[in-house]
Design a protein around this motif. Structure first.
Motif, PDB file in Angstrom:
ATOM      1  N   ALA A  23      63.229  27.009 -76.202  1.00 56.90           N
ATOM      2  CA  ALA A  23      62.260  27.671 -77.083  1.00 56.90           C
ATOM      3  C   ALA A  23      62.091  29.139 -76.703  1.00 56.90           C
ATOM      4  O   ALA A  23      62.063  30.014 -77.576  1.00 56.90           O
ATOM      5  CB  ALA A  23      60.916  26.949 -77.020  1.00 56.90           C
ATOM      6  N   GLU A  24      62.013  29.414 -75.419  1.00 62.38           N
ATOM      7  CA  GLU A  24      61.852  30.803 -74.966  1.00 62.38           C
ATOM      8  C   GLU A  24      63.058  31.642 -75.367  1.00 62.38           C
ATOM      9  O   GLU A  24      62.923  32.791 -75.805  1.00 62.38           O
ATOM     10  CB  GLU A  24      61.631  30.853 -73.457  1.00 62.38           C
ATOM     11  N   SER A  25      64.241  31.078 -75.249  1.00 57.43           N
ATOM     12  CA  SER A  25      65.450  31.797 -75.643  1.00 57.43           C
ATOM     13  C   SER A  25      65.463  32.082 -77.149  1.00 57.43           C
ATOM     14  O   SER A  25      65.833  33.180 -77.572  1.00 57.43           O
ATOM     15  CB  SER A  25      66.692  30.998 -75.247  1.00 57.43           C
ATOM     16  N   ALA A  26      65.065  31.106 -77.944  1.00 58.72           N
ATOM     17  CA  ALA A  26      65.012  31.319 -79.393  1.00 58.72           C
ATOM     18  C   ALA A  26      64.022  32.430 -79.732  1.00 58.72           C
ATOM     19  O   ALA A  26      64.298  33.270 -80.592  1.00 58.72           O
ATOM     20  CB  ALA A  26      64.632  30.020 -80.106  1.00 58.72           C
ATOM     21  N   ARG A  27      62.889  32.450 -79.037  1.00 61.60           N
ATOM     22  CA  ARG A  27      61.892  33.509 -79.270  1.00 61.60           C
ATOM     23  C   ARG A  27      62.445  34.882 -78.893  1.00 61.60           C
ATOM     24  O   ARG A  27      62.257  35.858 -79.621  1.00 61.60           O
ATOM     25  CB  ARG A  27      60.622  33.213 -78.471  1.00 61.60           C
ATOM     26  N   LYS A  28      63.124  34.952 -77.758  1.00 57.10           N
ATOM     27  CA  LYS A  28      63.714  36.224 -77.327  1.00 57.10           C
ATOM     28  C   LYS A  28      64.802  36.691 -78.291  1.00 57.10           C
ATOM     29  O   LYS A  28      65.105  37.878 -78.347  1.00 57.10           O
ATOM     30  CB  LYS A  28      64.276  36.103 -75.909  1.00 57.10           C
ATOM     31  N   SER A  29      65.370  35.745 -79.038  1.00 59.48           N
ATOM     32  CA  SER A  29      66.400  36.077 -80.022  1.00 59.48           C
ATOM     33  C   SER A  29      65.808  36.390 -81.393  1.00 59.48           C
ATOM     34  O   SER A  29      66.547  36.559 -82.360  1.00 59.48           O
ATOM     35  CB  SER A  29      67.401  34.925 -80.141  1.00 59.48           C
ATOM     36  N   GLY A  30      64.479  36.425 -81.464  1.00 58.81           N
ATOM     37  CA  GLY A  30      63.827  36.873 -82.690  1.00 58.81           C
ATOM     38  C   GLY A  30      63.306  35.795 -83.621  1.00 58.81           C
ATOM     39  O   GLY A  30      62.880  36.099 -84.732  1.00 58.81           O
ATOM     40  N   LYS A  31      63.323  34.547 -83.211  1.00 60.64           N
ATOM     41  CA  LYS A  31      62.820  33.477 -84.070  1.00 60.64           C
ATOM     42  C   LYS A  31      61.465  32.980 -83.560  1.00 60.64           C
ATOM     43  O   LYS A  31      61.175  33.032 -82.365  1.00 60.64           O
ATOM     44  CB  LYS A  31      63.784  32.276 -84.075  1.00 60.64           C
ATOM     45  N   GLU A  32      60.680  32.481 -84.478  1.00 61.97           N
ATOM     46  CA  GLU A  32      59.479  31.749 -84.099  1.00 61.97           C
ATOM     47  C   GLU A  32      59.939  30.368 -83.651  1.00 61.97           C
ATOM     48  O   GLU A  32      60.763  29.743 -84.321  1.00 61.97           O
ATOM     49  CB  GLU A  32      58.554  31.636 -85.312  1.00 61.97           C
ATOM     50  N   ALA A  33      59.453  29.892 -82.521  1.00 59.06           N
ATOM     51  CA  ALA A  33      59.876  28.589 -82.005  1.00 59.06           C
ATOM     52  C   ALA A  33      58.655  27.748 -81.657  1.00 59.06           C
ATOM     53  O   ALA A  33      57.800  28.182 -80.890  1.00 59.06           O
ATOM     54  CB  ALA A  33      60.769  28.755 -80.784  1.00 59.06           C
ATOM     55  N   ASP A  34      58.601  26.560 -82.244  1.00 61.37           N
ATOM     56  CA  ASP A  34      57.532  25.607 -81.967  1.00 61.37           C
ATOM     57  C   ASP A  34      58.107  24.459 -81.160  1.00 61.37           C
ATOM     58  O   ASP A  34      59.212  23.972 -81.452  1.00 61.37           O
ATOM     59  CB  ASP A  34      56.952  25.071 -83.272  1.00 61.37           C
ATOM     60  N   VAL A  35      57.348  24.011 -80.173  1.00 61.97           N
ATOM     61  CA  VAL A  35      57.776  22.913 -79.309  1.00 61.97           C
ATOM     62  C   VAL A  35      56.887  21.704 -79.587  1.00 61.97           C
ATOM     63  O   VAL A  35      55.662  21.821 -79.626  1.00 61.97           O
ATOM     64  CB  VAL A  35      57.693  23.312 -77.820  1.00 61.97           C
ATOM     65  N   TYR A  36      57.522  20.554 -79.787  1.00 64.50           N
ATOM     66  CA  TYR A  36      56.811  19.308 -80.072  1.00 64.50           C
ATOM     67  C   TYR A  36      57.343  18.183 -79.193  1.00 64.50           C
ATOM     68  O   TYR A  36      58.555  18.112 -78.953  1.00 64.50           O
ATOM     69  CB  TYR A  36      57.051  18.857 -81.520  1.00 64.50           C
ATOM     70  N   THR A  37      56.471  17.283 -78.791  1.00 66.24           N
ATOM     71  CA  THR A  37      56.949  16.019 -78.245  1.00 66.24           C
ATOM     72  C   THR A  37      57.364  15.161 -79.430  1.00 66.24           C
ATOM     73  O   THR A  37      56.933  15.405 -80.572  1.00 66.24           O
ATOM     74  CB  THR A  37      55.872  15.290 -77.425  1.00 66.24           C
ATOM     75  N   SER A  38      58.151  14.156 -79.186  1.00 69.13           N
ATOM     76  CA  SER A  38      58.596  13.294 -80.285  1.00 69.13           C
ATOM     77  C   SER A  38      57.417  12.564 -80.928  1.00 69.13           C
ATOM     78  O   SER A  38      57.478  12.222 -82.109  1.00 69.13           O
ATOM     79  CB  SER A  38      59.652  12.307 -79.793  1.00 69.13           C
ATOM     80  N   ALA A  39      56.323  12.364 -80.202  1.00 64.30           N
ATOM     81  CA  ALA A  39      55.141  11.718 -80.775  1.00 64.30           C
ATOM     82  C   ALA A  39      54.447  12.614 -81.792  1.00 64.30           C
ATOM     83  O   ALA A  39      53.773  12.120 -82.704  1.00 64.30           O
ATOM     84  CB  ALA A  39      54.163  11.341 -79.670  1.00 64.30           C
ATOM     85  N   ASP A  40      54.618  13.925 -81.662  1.00 58.67           N
ATOM     86  CA  ASP A  40      53.923  14.874 -82.530  1.00 58.67           C
ATOM     87  C   ASP A  40      54.758  15.388 -83.699  1.00 58.67           C
ATOM     88  O   ASP A  40      54.234  16.089 -84.554  1.00 58.67           O
ATOM     89  CB  ASP A  40      53.437  16.079 -81.704  1.00 58.67           C
ATOM     90  N   PHE A  41      56.038  15.073 -83.732  1.00 62.31           N
ATOM     91  CA  PHE A  41      56.919  15.586 -84.790  1.00 62.31           C
ATOM     92  C   PHE A  41      57.160  14.496 -85.827  1.00 62.31           C
ATOM     93  O   PHE A  41      57.498  13.364 -85.478  1.00 62.31           O
ATOM     94  CB  PHE A  41      58.253  16.048 -84.199  1.00 62.31           C
ATOM     95  N   LYS A  42      56.989  14.847 -87.080  1.00 59.31           N
ATOM     96  CA  LYS A  42      57.211  13.913 -88.187  1.00 59.31           C
ATOM     97  C   LYS A  42      58.368  14.417 -89.046  1.00 59.31           C
ATOM     98  O   LYS A  42      58.588  15.616 -89.176  1.00 59.31           O
ATOM     99  CB  LYS A  42      55.953  13.788 -89.049  1.00 59.31           C
ATOM    100  N   ALA A  43      59.077  13.494 -89.659  1.00 58.52           N
ATOM    101  CA  ALA A  43      60.281  13.842 -90.422  1.00 58.52           C
ATOM    102  C   ALA A  43      60.014  14.891 -91.493  1.00 58.52           C
ATOM    103  O   ALA A  43      60.836  15.793 -91.692  1.00 58.52           O
ATOM    104  CB  ALA A  43      60.878  12.584 -91.055  1.00 58.52           C
ATOM    105  N   ASP A  44      58.873  14.827 -92.170  1.00 60.06           N
ATOM    106  CA  ASP A  44      58.619  15.806 -93.228  1.00 60.06           C
ATOM    107  C   ASP A  44      58.445  17.218 -92.692  1.00 60.06           C
ATOM    108  O   ASP A  44      58.572  18.191 -93.433  1.00 60.06           O
ATOM    109  CB  ASP A  44      57.430  15.401 -94.095  1.00 60.06           C
TER     110      ASP A  44
END
Length: 140
Positions: A23-44
């Motif tokens: 996630a930190e690398s994606a942010r440094k590359s200019g993207k917004e990056a959100d981190v989720y545990t699998s319990a918090d991420f839903k398919a939609d």
């Protein structure tokens, strides 16, 4: 600015550390990056992201974690065709066969794998370079 999701399950903290590096690398590359545990991420939620990194350690007989991660991932499968993704995880035994099988499954689903999977045996101390490269590839 595009968005990247990093979704993981971690039993010992190793895969969680890898998720943070990605996630930190994606942010440094200019993207917004959100981190989720699998319990918090839903398919939609997959529709909200340009790219997704999925991380899970090898469990049991070289399989994905079966009670939380695998059910979430199964729900996401119909969202992966044409989606940029990357896979990562840690293992403590075996040879990484779970990652090979998981990678093949994602290819069959039509996902666009933007980076070779990053796996680490036990501690992710030696995986930082791979995680940084994976995060940058997701952002690209």
């Amino acid at each position: 600015m595009g968005k990247v999701a990093v979704v993981y399950w971690s039993g010992t903290g190793n895969t969680e550390k890898m998720a943070a590096q990605i996630a930190e690398s994606a942010r440094k590359s200019g993207k917004e990056a959100d981190v989720y545990t699998s319990a918090d991420f839903k398919a939609d939620m997959a529709d909200e992201y340009d790219a997704i990194a999925f991380g899970c350690p090898s469990m049991g007989d070289e399989v994905l974690e079966e009670t939380e991660f695998e059910p979430m991932f199964n729900e996401c499968k119909n969202k992966l065709s044409g989606k940029k993704i990357a896979l990562f995880g840690s293992y403590g035994w075996g040879s990484g066969e779970w990652m090979d099988a998981w990678t093949e499954e994602c290819k069959e689903l039509g996902a666009i794998l933007v980076h070779d999977s990053v796996i680490v045996n036990y501690e992710p101390a030696d995986s930082e370079e791979g995680c940084v490269s994976l995060g940058a590839a997701l952002a690209g």
